[in-house]
Design a protein around this motif. Structure first.
Motif, mmCIF file in Angstrom:
data_model
loop_
_atom_site.group_PDB
_atom_site.id
_atom_site.type_symbol
_atom_site.label_atom_id
_atom_site.label_comp_id
_atom_site.label_asym_id
_atom_site.label_seq_id
_atom_site.Cartn_x
_atom_site.Cartn_y
_atom_site.Cartn_z
ATOM 1 N N ALA A 72 0.817 -1.217 0.000
ATOM 2 C CA ALA A 72 0.000 0.000 0.000
ATOM 3 C C ALA A 72 0.847 1.263 0.000
ATOM 4 O O ALA A 72 0.367 2.331 -0.405
ATOM 5 C CB ALA A 72 -0.934 0.006 1.202
ATOM 6 N N LYS A 73 2.098 1.172 0.425
ATOM 7 C CA LYS A 73 2.940 2.363 0.518
ATOM 8 C C LYS A 73 4.091 2.338 -0.488
ATOM 9 O O LYS A 73 4.165 3.160 -1.400
ATOM 10 C CB LYS A 73 3.481 2.512 1.943
ATOM 11 C CG LYS A 73 2.395 2.837 2.956
ATOM 12 C CD LYS A 73 2.993 3.067 4.336
ATOM 13 C CE LYS A 73 1.907 3.434 5.355
ATOM 14 N NZ LYS A 73 2.464 3.650 6.708
ATOM 15 N N THR A 74 5.002 1.383 -0.343
ATOM 16 C CA THR A 74 6.201 1.362 -1.182
ATOM 17 C C THR A 74 5.875 1.046 -2.634
ATOM 18 O O THR A 74 6.365 1.721 -3.550
ATOM 19 C CB THR A 74 7.212 0.329 -0.635
ATOM 20 O OG1 THR A 74 7.500 0.642 0.727
ATOM 21 C CG2 THR A 74 8.491 0.361 -1.444
ATOM 22 N N VAL A 75 5.066 0.022 -2.878
ATOM 23 C CA VAL A 75 4.696 -0.323 -4.256
ATOM 24 C C VAL A 75 3.923 0.829 -4.893
ATOM 25 O O VAL A 75 4.082 1.119 -6.089
ATOM 26 C CB VAL A 75 3.870 -1.623 -4.285
ATOM 27 C CG1 VAL A 75 3.391 -1.932 -5.703
ATOM 28 C CG2 VAL A 75 4.704 -2.793 -3.764
ATOM 29 N N LEU A 76 3.103 1.508 -4.104
ATOM 30 C CA LEU A 76 2.381 2.681 -4.587
ATOM 31 C C LEU A 76 3.344 3.744 -5.098
ATOM 32 O O LEU A 76 3.179 4.287 -6.198
ATOM 33 C CB LEU A 76 1.520 3.244 -3.464
ATOM 34 C CG LEU A 76 1.111 4.718 -3.571
ATOM 35 C CD1 LEU A 76 0.188 4.915 -4.748
ATOM 36 C CD2 LEU A 76 0.462 5.186 -2.292
ATOM 37 N N ARG A 77 4.356 4.066 -4.315
ATOM 38 C CA ARG A 77 5.308 5.109 -4.685
ATOM 39 C C ARG A 77 6.068 4.747 -5.955
ATOM 40 O O ARG A 77 6.343 5.606 -6.796
ATOM 41 C CB ARG A 77 6.270 5.363 -3.527
ATOM 42 C CG ARG A 77 5.614 6.092 -2.350
ATOM 43 C CD ARG A 77 6.455 5.958 -1.085
ATOM 44 N NE ARG A 77 5.989 6.837 -0.012
ATOM 45 C CZ ARG A 77 4.933 6.620 0.748
ATOM 46 N NH1 ARG A 77 4.198 5.537 0.554
ATOM 47 N NH2 ARG A 77 4.590 7.457 1.699
ATOM 48 N N ILE A 78 6.391 3.477 -6.102
ATOM 49 C CA ILE A 78 7.069 3.016 -7.315
ATOM 50 C C ILE A 78 6.169 3.233 -8.536
ATOM 51 O O ILE A 78 6.615 3.714 -9.583
ATOM 52 C CB ILE A 78 7.448 1.524 -7.188
ATOM 53 C CG1 ILE A 78 8.516 1.355 -6.099
ATOM 54 C CG2 ILE A 78 7.955 0.967 -8.521
ATOM 55 C CD1 ILE A 78 8.805 -0.102 -5.757
ATOM 56 N N GLY A 79 4.895 2.883 -8.398
ATOM 57 C CA GLY A 79 3.955 3.044 -9.502
ATOM 58 C C GLY A 79 3.790 4.488 -9.916
ATOM 59 O O GLY A 79 3.754 4.805 -11.114
ATOM 60 N N VAL A 80 3.686 5.393 -8.944
ATOM 61 C CA VAL A 80 3.528 6.816 -9.258
ATOM 62 C C VAL A 80 4.781 7.353 -9.939
ATOM 63 O O VAL A 80 4.704 8.109 -10.919
ATOM 64 C CB VAL A 80 3.217 7.619 -7.991
ATOM 65 C CG1 VAL A 80 3.236 9.119 -8.286
ATOM 66 C CG2 VAL A 80 1.863 7.215 -7.423
ATOM 67 N N ALA A 81 5.959 6.977 -9.442
ATOM 68 C CA ALA A 81 7.215 7.446 -10.038
ATOM 69 C C ALA A 81 7.325 7.026 -11.498
ATOM 70 O O ALA A 81 7.742 7.809 -12.359
ATOM 71 C CB ALA A 81 8.399 6.904 -9.243
ATOM 72 N N LEU A 82 6.921 5.797 -11.812
ATOM 73 C CA LEU A 82 7.031 5.282 -13.177
ATOM 74 C C LEU A 82 6.087 5.996 -14.149
ATOM 75 O O LEU A 82 6.291 5.934 -15.368
ATOM 76 C CB LEU A 82 6.750 3.776 -13.199
ATOM 77 C CG LEU A 82 7.834 2.890 -12.568
ATOM 78 C CD1 LEU A 82 7.366 1.446 -12.500
ATOM 79 C CD2 LEU A 82 9.136 2.992 -13.362
ATOM 80 N N LEU A 83 5.059 6.675 -13.626
ATOM 81 C CA LEU A 83 4.174 7.452 -14.495
ATOM 82 C C LEU A 83 4.935 8.541 -15.257
ATOM 83 O O LEU A 83 4.529 8.958 -16.342
ATOM 84 C CB LEU A 83 3.064 8.119 -13.681
ATOM 85 C CG LEU A 83 1.891 7.261 -13.226
ATOM 86 C CD1 LEU A 83 0.979 8.071 -12.320
ATOM 87 C CD2 LEU A 83 1.106 6.735 -14.415
ATOM 88 N N GLY A 84 6.045 8.989 -14.689
ATOM 89 C CA GLY A 84 6.836 10.050 -15.322
ATOM 90 C C GLY A 84 7.375 9.672 -16.685
ATOM 91 O O GLY A 84 7.633 10.550 -17.524
ATOM 92 N N ALA A 85 7.544 8.384 -16.946
ATOM 93 C CA ALA A 85 8.088 7.937 -18.231
ATOM 94 C C ALA A 85 7.121 8.187 -19.381
ATOM 95 O O ALA A 85 7.501 8.063 -20.552
ATOM 96 C CB ALA A 85 8.442 6.454 -18.160
#
Length: 342
Positions: free
Chosen positions: A72-85
């Motif tokens: 709910a926290k770490t995997v979430l942050r990874i997903g949001v960061a990858l949106l930048g691509a």
């Protein structure tokens, strides 16, 4: 020698502790995707609802608690960061200055309206930023990113689950209602695309609505939507700065001070800059997009597991009225703007 053998053991123990909860979250995400592909239901909504049904797995003492929290926290942050691509400067140039300003103004107006309306509805500023940002930018993805920088309280998970559920349902309704509305208003393909991409909450529903009119509208509406997505990083950063400057992080006894610039926002910006410079190959960008979608799906499944459905009901009708009002204000603003610019 003792140090070199102890560290791997600690990591192994931690991984073993995380695995059950992560596995459950991934399983829920895969099931949600299956339902979405075979029955046309929104994957995010299915992941949240399935997760809510498994709330007992988040009770203290169960083996899955740690892994669900991680998802709910770490995997979430990874997903949001990858949106930048998916973001690039060229996207902005292709649409034109006036339409870009209209889309950006829609984001700002919606968030400001949320803060004002929250007072009228008797709701707090946290829920206003959470719902207003999710409606204004990119639905569930924005809700989860904004929740990551808001001070934590005992109602944080409940409010996040409520927001994700609400924006997903409203986005699905908009996907069905907005295309006939744009035809009834005799919009051109560009005007229809700006209206759909500038108002519908989630990317998937924008794609569905746009391509239901024509391929041209679908492609341009997706572009407009991604411009809204590009607002995620600056909005989250501004929220973080305002919370720090105003001392709002200390408003609740159990609240935690948010970071000045979250790492996942830095990752989002870095990938957007690299993509704008043409340094991310097309295949890598597609892979990042797919990984982002799956990471966010796993994260929302975990949020659902962590959230009690009974507590979600406690949010109240005023919260529902607030998020519906925000949706109508955004739609009205973009409609008026498109009409004036045409």
């Amino acid at each position: 020698m003792a140090l070199t053998t102890t560290a791997p053991r600690i990591d192994t123990v931690r991984l073993r502790g995380l695995f059950p909860g992560i596995a459950v979250s991934v399983l829920v995400a895969v099931t949600a995707q299956f339902l979405a592909e075979h029955y046309g239901a929104p994957a995010m909504l299915m992941a949240l609802l399935l997760g809510l049904a498994l709330n007992f797995l988040a009770e203290p003492g169960t083996r899955t608690v740690t892994g669900v929290e991680f998802s709910a926290k770490t995997v979430l942050r990874i997903g949001v960061a990858l949106l930048g691509a998916r973001i690039s400067v060229q996207m902005l140039a292709d649409l034109g200055g006036r339409m870009i300003l209209l889309v950006i103004a829609g984001v700002v107006v919606t968030i400001l309206f949320a803060l004002l309306a929250a007072r009228l509805f008797g709701r707090g500023w946290r829920l206003a930023l959470l719902t207003g940002g999710s409606v204004a930018i990119c639905g569930a993805s924005a809700a989860m990113a904004i929740a990551a920088v808001l001070p934590r309280t005992d109602k944080s998970e409940r409010n996040l689950a409520f927001t994700v559920l609400s924006v997903t349902v409203l986005s699905t309704v908009a996907m069905v209602v907005y295309p006939p509305l744009s035809k009834a208003l005799d919009f051109t393909p560009l005007e229809s695309a700006v209206f759909l991409g500038g108002t519908i909450h989630d990317v998937a529903q924008v794609v569905g609505a746009g391509f239901s009119i024509s391929p041209e509208v679908g492609e341009t509406a997706t572009l407009v939507k991604l411009i809204r997505v590009s607002m995620l990083a600056p909005v989250v950063l501004i929220f973080s700065l305002v919370i720090r400057a105003g001392g709002l992080a200390d408003a609740a006894p159990d609240a935690r001070r948010p970071p000045l610039l979250p790492v996942f926002v830095m990752g989002f910006l870095a990938l957007a800059i690299l993509n704008s410079a043409g340094l991310i190959p097309g295949g890598i960008a597609v892979l990042a997009e797919s990984l982002s979608r799956w990471a966010l799906l796993v994260a929302i499944a975990a949020v659902g597991i962590k959230t009690s459905l009974a507590r979600m009901v406690d949010v109240g009708g005023s919260a529902v009225a607030l998020i519906v009002a925000e949706t109508l204000v955004l739609a009205s603003f973009i409609l008026i703007g498109v009409h004036m610019l045409s």
